[in-house]
Write an enzyme that holds these catalytic residues in place. Structure first.
Site, PDB file in Angstrom:
ATOM      1  N   GLY A  73       0.804  -1.215   0.000  1.00 40.13           N
ATOM      2  CA  GLY A  73       0.000   0.000   0.000  1.00 40.13           C
ATOM      3  C   GLY A  73       0.839   1.268   0.000  1.00 40.13           C
ATOM      4  N   ASN A 153      -7.953   3.587   8.995  1.00 41.97           N
ATOM      5  CA  ASN A 153      -7.427   2.394   9.660  1.00 41.97           C
ATOM      6  C   ASN A 153      -7.449   2.491  11.181  1.00 41.97           C
ATOM      7  OD1 ASN A 153      -5.469   4.408   8.807  1.00 41.97           O
ATOM      8  ND2 ASN A 153      -3.954   3.194   9.893  1.00 41.97           N
ATOM      9  N   GLN A 181      -7.566  -0.411   3.552  1.00 44.73           N
ATOM     10  CA  GLN A 181      -8.364  -1.093   4.591  1.00 44.73           C
ATOM     11  C   GLN A 181      -9.668  -1.666   4.061  1.00 44.73           C
ATOM     12  OE1 GLN A 181      -7.699  -1.893   7.770  1.00 44.73           O
ATOM     13  NE2 GLN A 181      -5.677  -0.942   7.777  1.00 44.73           N
ATOM     14  N   SER A 201      -3.238  -3.693  -0.458  1.00 44.56           N
ATOM     15  CA  SER A 201      -2.136  -4.407   0.186  1.00 44.56           C
ATOM     16  C   SER A 201      -2.620  -5.788   0.636  1.00 44.56           C
ATOM     17  CB  SER A 201      -1.685  -3.580   1.391  1.00 44.56           C
ATOM     18  OG  SER A 201      -0.623  -4.223   2.026  1.00 44.56           O
ATOM     19  N   CYS A 331       2.173   1.632  13.043  1.00 37.57           N
ATOM     20  CA  CYS A 331       3.361   2.489  13.073  1.00 37.57           C
ATOM     21  C   CYS A 331       3.311   3.435  14.255  1.00 37.57           C
ATOM     22  CB  CYS A 331       3.540   3.277  11.781  1.00 37.57           C
ATOM     23  SG  CYS A 331       2.116   3.347  10.740  1.00 37.57           S
TER      24      CYS A 331
HETATM   25  N1  PLP Z   1      -2.749   2.850   4.049  1.00 44.01           N
HETATM   26  C1  PLP Z   1      -3.487   2.379   5.064  1.00 44.01           C
HETATM   27  C2  PLP Z   1      -4.829   2.960   5.316  1.00 44.01           C
HETATM   28  C3  PLP Z   1      -2.999   1.352   5.866  1.00 44.01           C
HETATM   29  O1  PLP Z   1      -3.736   0.908   6.884  1.00 44.01           O
HETATM   30  C4  PLP Z   1      -1.719   0.834   5.593  1.00 44.01           C
HETATM   31  C5  PLP Z   1      -1.147  -0.233   6.448  1.00 44.01           C
HETATM   32  O2  PLP Z   1      -0.812  -0.021   7.590  1.00 44.01           O
HETATM   33  C6  PLP Z   1      -0.993   1.344   4.506  1.00 44.01           C
HETATM   34  C7  PLP Z   1      -1.533   2.366   3.755  1.00 44.01           C
HETATM   35  C8  PLP Z   1       0.353   0.824   4.154  1.00 44.01           C
HETATM   36  O3  PLP Z   1       0.264  -0.419   3.515  1.00 44.01           O
HETATM   37  P1  PLP Z   1       1.545  -1.396   3.458  1.00 44.01           P
HETATM   38  O4  PLP Z   1       1.698  -1.972   4.814  1.00 44.01           O
HETATM   39  O5  PLP Z   1       1.147  -2.451   2.449  1.00 44.01           O
HETATM   40  O6  PLP Z   1       2.671  -0.600   2.990  1.00 44.01           O
END
Ligand code: PLP
Length: 378
Positions: A73, A153, A181, A201, A331
């Site tokens: 993602g 998320n 999500q 993702s 994160c």
């Molecule tokens: N965008 C959202 C809303 C997410 O929840 C996440 C994952 O934590 C990401 C982007 C990032 O995705 P990836 O873990 O595949 O880099």
């Protein structure tokens, strides 16, 4: 005694579906050809990649030529943002303060480099974007790049994608939506959405980590972010993650095949946890629209309690008891900085926020265990 383990952090990542693990193990032994090679080993891998692209495109009612595989993602979000702003010489972008950092940081970098002016569209107390303000911002600026995530998320707020797309179209804006999500959790008919870019993702829907895709509409034309070989029709260089791509397509297929039954099951789990929390914790609060089961991300339940000193240790103690949850996004909890989403949505309240997130593998026993653990900690 072995501690029981309960995984209530499915918005951070999900366990791989066992049937996909089996498929991957088999493929790992057989399908090791490089898809760019012209011999039979390579052709077999290439076929797997292209079959996966077709499967995904069909599930989303779009053409395989609109799907490009990425490392996940974050890469998909970065690619949409950086490439379209650069290639279309965009001078103004709009997002919301509760976007994921995979969107906020690249946009803020471009703002710092003085390449764009960045506006934040107003959100209400639930985090829902003000369509009126979006229109005001679009009306008074040159051609704009808009990035609004489908579902948040951390608090589960869902945005009206179709309406946002309509407004963007009216003002000739480029519209990107982070659908990380919601992909494989909600049905999509891309032909009915005025969206130029979508990000996905695999590890959010029981596929492996490190693989995802970007949907790019035929109405936009961008150059690649990663340069090198001619993979992905020259849009994303680098030897394809064949195994991951095949697993991603399989995970999506399984999700959409069982969608109705899984959604019903997970909603039931979420409702059960809401009910149990209300019974046992009179002072519990729920972020945004978390208790509105049909109008929030059904996998996410974010709650808060009035802050107490010993809450510093809350996540640590839950972890000791085998319970995985988070204080916002993965994160945010990893970095121990707190959640920018929680604090944006309730800036004035001194509370401890916890995100629980569910999957088809979550059970009522998991919830009971967690409620009992919380009783000893809150
Ligand atoms: N965008 C959202 C809303 C997410 O929840 C996440 C994952 O934590 C990401 C982007 C990032 O995705 P990836 O873990 O595949 O880099």
């Amino acid at each position: 005694m072995k501690t029981r383990r309960v995984f209530l952090d499915n918005a951070a990542t999900t366990t791989i579906d066992p049937s996909i693990v089996d498929m991957m193990i088999n493929m790992m032994k057989i399908n090791y050809g490089n898809p760019s090679s012209i011999h039979s080993f390579g052709r077999e891998s290439k076929t797997l990649v292209e079959k996966s692209r077709k499967t995904i495109a069909k599930l989303l009612n779009t053409s395989p030529s609109n799907i490009f595989f990425t490392s996940g993602g974050t890469e998909a979000d970065n690619m949409a943002i950086k490439c379209s702003i650069n290639d279309y010489d965009i001078k103004h972008a709009i997002t919301s303060k509760i976007s994921h950092h995979a969107v906020l940081y690249p946009l803020q970098d471009l703002e710092e480099e003085k390449k764009i002016e960045l506006s934040y569209v107003d959100i209400d107390k639930y985090g829902i974007v003000s369509l009126d303000h979006l229109e005001v911002l679009l009306k008074s600026n040159p051609r704009t790049f808009v990035s609004i995530m489908h579902a948040n998320n951390e608090i589960g707020t869902i945005q009206p994608l179709k309406e946002i797309g309509n407004i963007c179209k009216k003002y000739d804006a480029i519209f990107h939506s982070d659908t990380v999500q919601t992909m494989a959790h909600y049905p999509f008919n891309i032909k009915e959405l005025d969206v130029h870019f979508m990000a996905a993702s695999a590890h959010k829907f029981h596929g492996p980590k490190g693989v995802g895709f970007i949907y790019i509409s035929e109405d936009v034309n961008i150059s690649p972010m990663i340069r090198g070989g001619e993979q992905e029709r020259k849009m994303r260089a680098g030897t394809e993650n064949v195994l991951g791509i095949a697993a991603l397509a399989k995970a999506m297929e399984i999700s959409y095949k069982n969608l109705d039954q899984d959604v019903k099951y997970i909603k039931d789990i979420k409702l059960y946890m809401i009910e149990q929390l209300k019974v046992h914790f009179p002072n519990v609060g729920f972020y945004a629209k978390c208790t509105d089961i049909n109008n929030s991300l059904y996998t996410v339940l974010s709650i808060y309690f009035p802050k107490k000193e010993d809450h510093e240790m809350l996540f640590f103690n839950l972890d000791i008891m085998g319970i995985a949850c988070s204080g916002g996004s993965a994160c945010a909890s990893g970095g121990n900085k707190g959640s920018h989403v929680f604090s944006n949505i309730m800036p004035d309240k001194d509370v401890t926020g916890i995100r629980f997130s569910f999957s088809k593998y979550t059970t009522r026993d998991d919830i009971d265990y967690t409620i009992n653990a919380l009783k000893t900690l809150i």
